[in-house]
Design a protein around this motif. Structure first.
Motif: not given
Ligand code: NDP
Length: 334
Positions: A14, A16-17, A39-41, A44, A62, A83, A86, A103-104, A132, A173
């Motif tokens: 959960l 940004y995207y 989610t790991g948070s 949230k 997870y 990434n 994934h 996701e990509k 997309r 990351w």
């Molecule tokens: P963020 O860093 O904002 O979010 C990633 C989420 O993954 C975190 O909030 C966390 O969620 C979870 N997570 C679990 N393990 C980890 C870790 N070790 N480090 C960091 N986060 C972790 O990334 P984005 O949302 O920007 O990107 C996520 C994916 O979406 C990527 O693959 C990116 O390429 C893709 N993307 C695609 C877009 C598109 O237009 N198609 C646009 C933006 C991103 P939680 O706290 O809930 O566990």
């Protein structure tokens, strides 16, 4: 084939995207419903439950995500993680018998992509990658033109995508090679995929150079510039960057040209041709269209628009681009 009118989707990760784009877009879909979260948070969870009416029984982390296997509310698991994660969680979802949207970029190696594809095949679930643009109507016209060639054969393609990242967070990351960081993985797949969909062809060799003007901030490629070679003589140049705002796709043909500017934004993708035709922006929501297209493919038992095999093709080329960049632009066969 499917008795449900809407398929239940669980978002995994959960960040940004998921928060800013996918969850709101799910509210606009016709064939999907946001039913679950992974989610790991823990902090949230309450706000997501409140905002989207998610039941306690549809919340996972997870470690217990495999228990989705027993949850009929969830049909699709959408992997929106860094990434480098994934592959692992796509396979957990497939093993739980859920369709996988990822996701990509698909993953960070060819073998990871192959494992994802074979796990989804084995578990008889669909796998679709979140490119997309291939669902976006203006882009789809360009994809069609690769076949119909309204301006004759394509001779050159230029594609570039990037944004200026503040660079203040070296621990993010996207700056961490172990989690699949780097501008090529993050933004480079847009120009790469665009060169492939705009030409309808597969490159045979690559040559690439990476640049890093802020090594303290980026332990990865800040910018990547790559040339793709095709066996019919087509030349393509791609660029991606964490240092510059760029967003442009230009296709030169025997008898004219066309251009999308921007070509990969969330909205406002639009174009112009050498004949003065304007390609006007799509008014709908890209992510909602993508998810509805993919849900319909599941409901109808047809192939998704962007398969795992398509995601894998890009990753094979991304790996060759990284190899070439490490060798100062040496030509690498694909
Ligand atoms: P963020 O860093 O904002 O979010 C990633 C989420 O993954 C975190 O909030 C966390 O969620 C979870 N997570 C679990 N393990 C980890 C870790 N070790 N480090 C960091 N986060 C972790 O990334 P984005 O949302 O920007 O990107 C996520 C994916 O979406 C990527 O693959 C990116 O390429 C893709 N993307 C695609 C877009 C598109 O237009 N198609 C646009 C933006 C991103 P939680 O706290 O809930 O566990």
């Amino acid at each position: 084939l499917f008795s449900k009118k809407k398929l239940g989707v669980a978002l995994v990760g959960l960040g940004y995207y998921s928060t800013d784009l996918l969850a709101p877009a799910l509210q606009l879909t016709q064939f999907c419903e946001l039913k679950g979260i992974v989610t790991g948070s823990p902090e949230k969870i309450p706000q997501w439950q409140r905002k989207y009416g998610i039941l306690d029984s549809d919340v996972y982390n997870y470690e217990n995500m495999h228990k989705l296997a027993n949850n009929p509310d969830i049909d699709i698991v959408y992997i929106v993680l860094p990434n480098g994660l994934h592959k692992k969680f796509s396979i957990v979802a497939a093993e739980a018998g859920k369709h996988v949207w990822c996701e990509k970029p698909m993953a960070v190696s060819v073998s990871e992509c192959e494992e994802m594809i074979s796990s989804c095949k084995k578990n008889k679930v669909q796998l679709s990658i979140g490119y997309r643009m291939q669902h976006e109507p203006v882009t789809q016209k360009i994809i069609e033109w690769a076949k119909t060639k309204p301006f004759g054969n394509i001779s050159k393609i230029y594609a570039e995508a990037g944004y200026r990242s503040s660079g203040g967070n070296a621990s993010h990351w996207k700056c961490n090679p172990e989690l699949g960081g780097g501008s090529m993985y993050d933004m480079g797949v847009y120009p790469l995929n665009a060169i492939r969909y705009a030409s309808g062809l597969e490159p045979i060799a690559v040559s690439a150079i990476s640049q890093n003007t802020r090594p303290a901030s980026f332990n990865v490629d800040e910018t990547m510039i790559f040339d793709l070679e095709f066996n019919n003589g087509l030349q393509a140049k791609g660029k991606c960057s964490f240092a510059e705002h760029i967003n442009d796709l230009k296709v030169d043909c025997e008898n004219g040209w066309y251009r999308l500017q921007p070509f990969q934004s969330y909205s406002g993708v639009q174009g112009v041709t050498s004949a003065g035709e304007r390609l006007l922006p799509f008014k709908g929501n890209q992510q909602a269209k993508q998810m509805d297209d993919d849900a319909l493919a599941i409901m109808n038992g047809s192939n998704p628009i962007v398969s795992g095999e398509e995601g894998l093709k890009d990753i094979r080329i991304v790996k060759a681009i990284y190899t070439s960049a490490q060798r100062n632009g040496q030509r690498i066969l694909i």
